[in-house]
Each structure stands twice: as C-alpha cells, then as structure tokens.
Design a protein around this motif. Sequence first.
Motif, PDB file in Angstrom:
ATOM      1  N   LEU A  76      -5.658   9.632  15.218  1.00 45.27           N
ATOM      2  CA  LEU A  76      -6.895   9.432  14.463  1.00 45.27           C
ATOM      3  C   LEU A  76      -6.583   9.022  13.031  1.00 45.27           C
ATOM      4  N   TYR A 131      -4.043   7.302  11.929  1.00 43.69           N
ATOM      5  CA  TYR A 131      -3.710   5.881  11.861  1.00 43.69           C
ATOM      6  C   TYR A 131      -4.928   5.007  12.119  1.00 43.69           C
ATOM      7  N   ILE A 132      -5.791   5.442  13.026  1.00 48.71           N
ATOM      8  CA  ILE A 132      -6.968   4.625  13.336  1.00 48.71           C
ATOM      9  C   ILE A 132      -7.850   4.492  12.096  1.00 48.71           C
ATOM     10  N   GLN A 190      -5.940   2.534   9.204  1.00 55.20           N
ATOM     11  CA  GLN A 190      -5.714   1.113   9.428  1.00 55.20           C
ATOM     12  C   GLN A 190      -7.029   0.331   9.515  1.00 55.20           C
ATOM     13  N   LEU A 191      -8.076   0.979  10.043  1.00 55.89           N
ATOM     14  CA  LEU A 191      -9.373   0.304  10.052  1.00 55.89           C
ATOM     15  C   LEU A 191      -9.859   0.110   8.623  1.00 55.89           C
ATOM     16  N   LEU A 194      -7.902  -0.303   6.050  1.00 60.12           N
ATOM     17  CA  LEU A 194      -7.092  -1.408   5.532  1.00 60.12           C
ATOM     18  C   LEU A 194      -7.666  -2.749   5.983  1.00 60.12           C
ATOM     19  N   MET A 195      -8.128  -2.834   7.225  1.00 56.51           N
ATOM     20  CA  MET A 195      -8.661  -4.095   7.753  1.00 56.51           C
ATOM     21  C   MET A 195      -9.976  -4.472   7.089  1.00 56.51           C
TER      22      MET A 195
END
Lengths: 235, 308, 314
Positions: B108, B110-111, B114-115, B117-118
């Motif tokens: 979770l 990382y999700i 990273q989301l 970051l996107m």
Amino acid sequence: MSLLCTEGLSKHFAGLSAVAEVDFDLPEGQVRALIGPNGAGKTTLVGMICGRLRADAGRVVFDGRDVTGMAAHRRIRRGMAYTFQITSVFGRLPVHENVALAARRRLAGPQVDAAVREALDRVGLTEDPDRPAGDLSYGHQRLLELAMGLVQAPRLLILDEPTQGLSDSEIARFTGLVRALAGQVTVLLIEHNMHVVMQVADAVTVMNQGAILAEGTPAEIHDNPAVQAAYLGTN
Amino acid sequence: MEIGPYIMLASLEGAVTAAVLALTACGLSLVFGVMRVVNIAHGEFFMLGAVIAWWVAQGIAGHPALGFAAALVVAPVVVGAVAVAADVTILRHLDYDPERTIVATIGLLYIIQQLTLMTYGPEARPVQAPFSTRIALPWLEHGPEGWQVIWPWGLGTTTYKLAVIGAAVAVLLGVWALMARTRIGLLMRATQMDREMALAFAIPVERVYALVFGLGAGLAALAAVLIVPIQQAHYLMGGDPLLLSFVVVIIGGLGSLPGTVLAAVLIGLSDGIISVFFSPTLAKILATLLVGLVLVFRPQGLFGVRAP
Amino acid sequence: MSRRARILALHGGLLAVLFAAQFVLPAYHHGNLARIMVLASYALGYNLLFGYTGLLSLGHALFFAAGMYGMALSMQHLEAAPAPALLAGLAAGIAVSALLGLLALRTAGVAFMIVTLMFAQAGHLTILYFGEWTRGDEGFVIAATRRVLWGIDLADPVSRYFAAWGLFAVCLLSTLWLVRRPFGKVLIAIRENEERVRMLGYDPFLHKLGALVVSGTMSAAAGAVYGLLFGYAGATFASVQYSIFPLLWVLLGGAGTVLGPFVGTLFMFYLIDLASGVTTAYMLIAGVVLVALTLFAPQGLMGEVRRRLWGWLP
C-alpha cells in the motif's frame, strides 16, 4: 532409586496459586498416574517438570541432577519426552516426518527410518505415512503424538491426557502399549479415564487445589474417602 | 546567538515537531492498539494529507486562510476514506493476520507513494499559512548593570507555530474524549481488549476496525495539513513521520495513548535540541537503534508496565 | 523416476539451461540475466530465513550491503585484491548477521519484523553518515582494471555471466542440500510449530541463529559479488527498498521452495524493467504485486506448482 523428584515446587498465576509446595517422587521404572479434578494443577506441575513453565519456587531433580533452571529442550535431551495435551503435531508435514523429527535427535541415517516405522507400528498408525499429519483424525493425531514420544526412547515419558478423544479400541491398544513399556520406561501419565488408570498404573498420585491429596496403589486410591470427596466436590 | 537562547529556540521548534508527531503517532498507536495492525503505510497517509492540502488550497481563491480551512476538513476526510477503502478491500480479507497485513501495507505504501508521484509529480510545493505574524522573544542576560531583558536576533516564533501546538493539543483532547467518553470509544476499547469477546457481544468489529483505520489515517493527514505551511508537500515526505511515529509508539508502549503522547513530546523536544548538537543523520541513527533495542529488551516500552 | 532423481534433474536442468543461455541470448538480456542470477542468490538467502524458517525479516538489505561494502571499502581504501575483498564481504556478512541474530531473535513475529527494519535502517543511515568513506547515496565506482580475479576480467560480459552463474549455482545447490539435511528439516519444523520443536529437544534459538547467519551470509555473498561484477557500491542497496525486494521476489516465486526465489526475481525484474520504460513510478508495480500476492496467492508461483502439480518439489 527415584528418577524424578520435586521439592516445594510452586507456581502462581496472577496471584492465584496453581501449584503450592509440591513434593513429588517418581521411582525409576514405575508407571505413575497423576489424577485430580479439572484445575487441580496437574498440567501446571508437569509443565514445570519438563520446563515449559518456570517454577516460582522449589526445585526439580531429574536423574540425580537439579534441572530447575534448565531450558526445556535441555531437559528433553537428558531423557524426558513430553506429549501435548492439546495435540500439537506438525500438521502440514507428513506423518512420517513428524516422527522422524523426533527420532533424528538421537539417530542418523537409515536408523531413523527403521525407528520411525517401528514407532508407527507400535501405535498402530501404519497407513500411508506420507500424508500430512493434519489430515489425520483427532484420535490418530493423539497416537502420532505418542509415537513421537516413544521414538525418542526416553527415560521418562510424560503423557498429558493421551486417551482423550480415542475410541474404545484405540484405548485398549494404548493400555496394552503402556503396559508393555512398564519396567523399561518410567511413565508419568495425566489421565481422566479411571479405567485406564486402574489398568496401567503401578501407583497413583491425586492432586487437588494445587497440592497432593493422596498417593498409593490404584486400589488404595480407589477406596480413599478423601479422594472420593475431592472428586465429588464435597470437601 | 549564545547557547541559552539557542536552546530555547530549539525547544520551541521542538514543541511544534512534538505536536505534529503526537497527532501522527496517535493515529499509528490507535490502529495498532485496537486492530493489532502495524501500518507501514501510515507515513503515506501523512504525505497524502499534505498533498491534498496543497490541491485544496490551490483550488480555492481568495484569502489563504479559506483554502487552508477547507484543507483542514477535506484532507483528513479524503485520506480517512482512502484508508477505510484499503481496510475493507485488503486488510479485512487477510483476517488481520499480523505478518500478512504488514506485507500488504508495505504494498500500500508503494501504491500511494507512486500514484502520488504519477499525478502530483516530484516537486515540493508549499501551502501558504492562514496567518503568520512573527513574535520576537525576550531573553534575560546578566550584564554589567545586573539582569536585563534583551531581544536576541533570531529568537522568535510565529503565531502560526503557536497555533499548531494549540490545535494539536485540542485534537488530542478530542481523541481522548472520543475514546473515554463516547459509545463508539467504548466499542473501540472493548474490541481492543478482546476481539472474540467483542464479537460474542455483537459489537460490529469489522465496522469498528474500518472506523479505527480511517481515524488513524485521518489523524496523520490532519497533522500533515498543520505542518505543510512550515514544510512543503512532497511525495517522499512520508518516510520521516513514519520512522518517528514508530519511535514514539514503541518507546511509549505499544497501543498506549498517554504513553504515545508523552513519548512524542520527549522525542519532539529532544529531536530539536539534539539536532543543535549532532547531525540529523546521527540523531536518526540513534533513534532507530533505540527503537530496535527497546523492542528487544523492553517490549512494553520505556514507560509501559510489564504485563503480569 | 525416484523423488531424488526428479529433484536433481529439475534443479540441475535449470542450471544447465542458464549456463547454455549465455551462448544464445542477445546482449541486453544476457546482461540482465547475469544481474538476475546475482539478485536471485540474494533471494535464495532471504528464502532460507523467511520461506523455510518462517522468520519474516524486513532488514536483509543490511546483509546485502554488509557484503557489498565489506568488499568495496576494502578495495577502495585498503587496496585489497578482489579475492580477499570478497572474503572481507563475507566476513562482514557473517559478523553483522550473527550480531543482529543475537539481538533480534529475542523477539518474534511482528516485533522481529520491526527490529530488523530498524537495525537495517540504522545501517543505511550509518553508511550515509560516513559519507566521506562511502560517498553516501552517490556511491563509488570500482575501476574495471581492478576487477580482475585470478586473471579473469570480471568487467567482461562473458566472464561476468559465468561468475554470476557460479554464485547462483552455489547458492541454489547449497539451499537444496541444506533443506534436505536434518538441520534444514528442523528449520521447517520451527516454521510450522516452534514450541513442539523445543519439546522434541532441539534448541530453537540456536537453529534460528544458524538459519539467520547462513541466510545473511548468502545475502552478503550476493551483495559482494554484485558490487564486484558491476563495479559499483551505493547506499541505495542498503535502503528499505532493498529489504523489500527479496521479500517481493520470494513471495512471488513461492516462499519455501528452492526454485521460487529465481522465478520470482526473474519475473519481477522484467516487470519492473518494462514498467520503468513507461513511467518513473515503476515501484507502483511492486506495490500492486505485494498486495495482490498477500490477497490472492500467498503460496507464490512455485508454491502453486507444488500444490497442483509436483507435490515433491523441495
């Protein structure tokens, strides 16, 4: 010559005394039954003997040596074997491997296989030794526990309610097995089934409320009024 | 500046750190206490709160206080909702097994990170404080004419920083009142003490868990909204609050709210003062070692009592 | 075929295929596979502790980095040759894992996870703190001219591939050997029921310590070889991410299977490789895979193979 004795062994749980000042003596070669009502402190006493529980006071002497401060696995290595009251086999490992784990502590190589087969034979678990132990029926798991105890060739075999959940024929096999051990192995047996006790025990110790109430031959215990009172709860 | 005023300044900065840390750590402690879940993604809920605060403040025109006030409400609610969703879709299906939930919350982490970051990107962005008047602070000095009040250059704080401390105290009191004085708090405490028993008494344990997970994440998000005018919102900002919250929760005694707050004050204050004398990296090394050693040698925390 | 023959055929077959792949693969995948074999050795080390002994560590980057920096620092600052430098890396791995084990194994379950996480974090920060020697996040390069071991130029792709294969073969075969030994079987039993193992007369602490030291040393060997083959040491390899990676690889491939670590590393490496071509947020894949595995396939790929097809898989 006593193989095991305890002096003033005591244990409290949250202020309540579970076992109080128990002096217990077990001669070599004897089959001793430990009986008493639920909550009498039998499993706690045995837990302190084999090292699963740390004693609050008193000492345990096994084979002439004070083992009170010794870790459980070291006591086992000195010749105790313990079978769990609540079956505690390795459920996801094969039946054969369960017994082999117990055997490998003292044997190696092809001797292990032979010893495993013999132990499984003795308890009557010969069918498909490769299936996971967790797939066995409850009664068969108890027999597997017993095989794991036997294969260690212990000097003292501690059995915590071994016949619980066994069928009549399995109980008959069990009593035969313990009687065959008599003289070779010292056995400490916590047992509720009085029929089994009468058949296999050389002597009986009765516990009540954390203390030893009476000791004697099965016949003596059977006729002891204090024991009857304790069981009926009239004291 | 001499050492005395310097330490006073460090303690003031430390008090702000402590306030924000207490809120964040309280969320982690609550989740661990009630659910026995170690939430590695807690720092990301913090980060998400800051990022959402930036978005909200950005979207609302007018006085910066308007945007900030909106963020104060929106960020914790949205983050809480994300956490509830994570609880319902992931943690519940793992039966709250301690080890598997840790692995899942690492996923979770990382999700979420990273989301962000996107979508939000790699930049660090500030949110304007609703008010920020500078207050100079006096200091007593023994001069040739006896004691006299001086105003050392650089010794001061802002009204906003004081408000952060006040707000944190208020929220913590609110959490305490919720736990101690309300029915839902009672349900939480009952679930914390004995899950099976709570189930037997028909307490909706699943809903309590979802609520607690949401509340824990919401507290982290609220802490982040408070700090984002002082720091900046960045997608990697969740690491430090996670580490410090762990330090605080473990030293304060796992799952104990008063211990957590006490430890937060202690760590927050000493962090400010220690970083005056040591490098921040060294301070972090000491903190992580402390957590490890406390868990090894005193698992009940430094302030906890050993269970009988 | 007997069980033993099947096991040897399967694992020997994999090693033979990997050995032969060197001659057919295009340069890009050839380089990747060398990297994957070294990382899979790291995963094999991790699997020994997590998959076989049931201890979930969140701090294995500490061991990987101990090996890498033990090797790299002794080359950089002590002018050591590659062979003694590798030994220094191994020694660092043994020392660090024994020390961590003596401390962390006093705890269990969640506390063990947090303790390993914290000590590894302290290790990472220590590398950053001594930036003067380690050059921190930036790291340092070990010149190609110095990476010559017994006359073999490890900077050359072909010899690098063979070196990676050699490390992987040693780690794979020693895992296979170990888990079929009595020691390994006690580890598996500890994973299943530690209290029962104690009451069979085995010392669980010593066995777990042994498992942790072997696991840490294997991880350190992978770290040292990685640094030597690719000529670089950097603090990233000590970060939390590098503790999560072996967990991810092993979970994906199948914890407690000998082949799982390689399969997981192979899949994950290419998955991340593909994703990083599309977005900088490639770690999203890692997050999604972690959550999906815990939810839907805790056995991992080879675990499923064992459950459905080959029950004999070690």
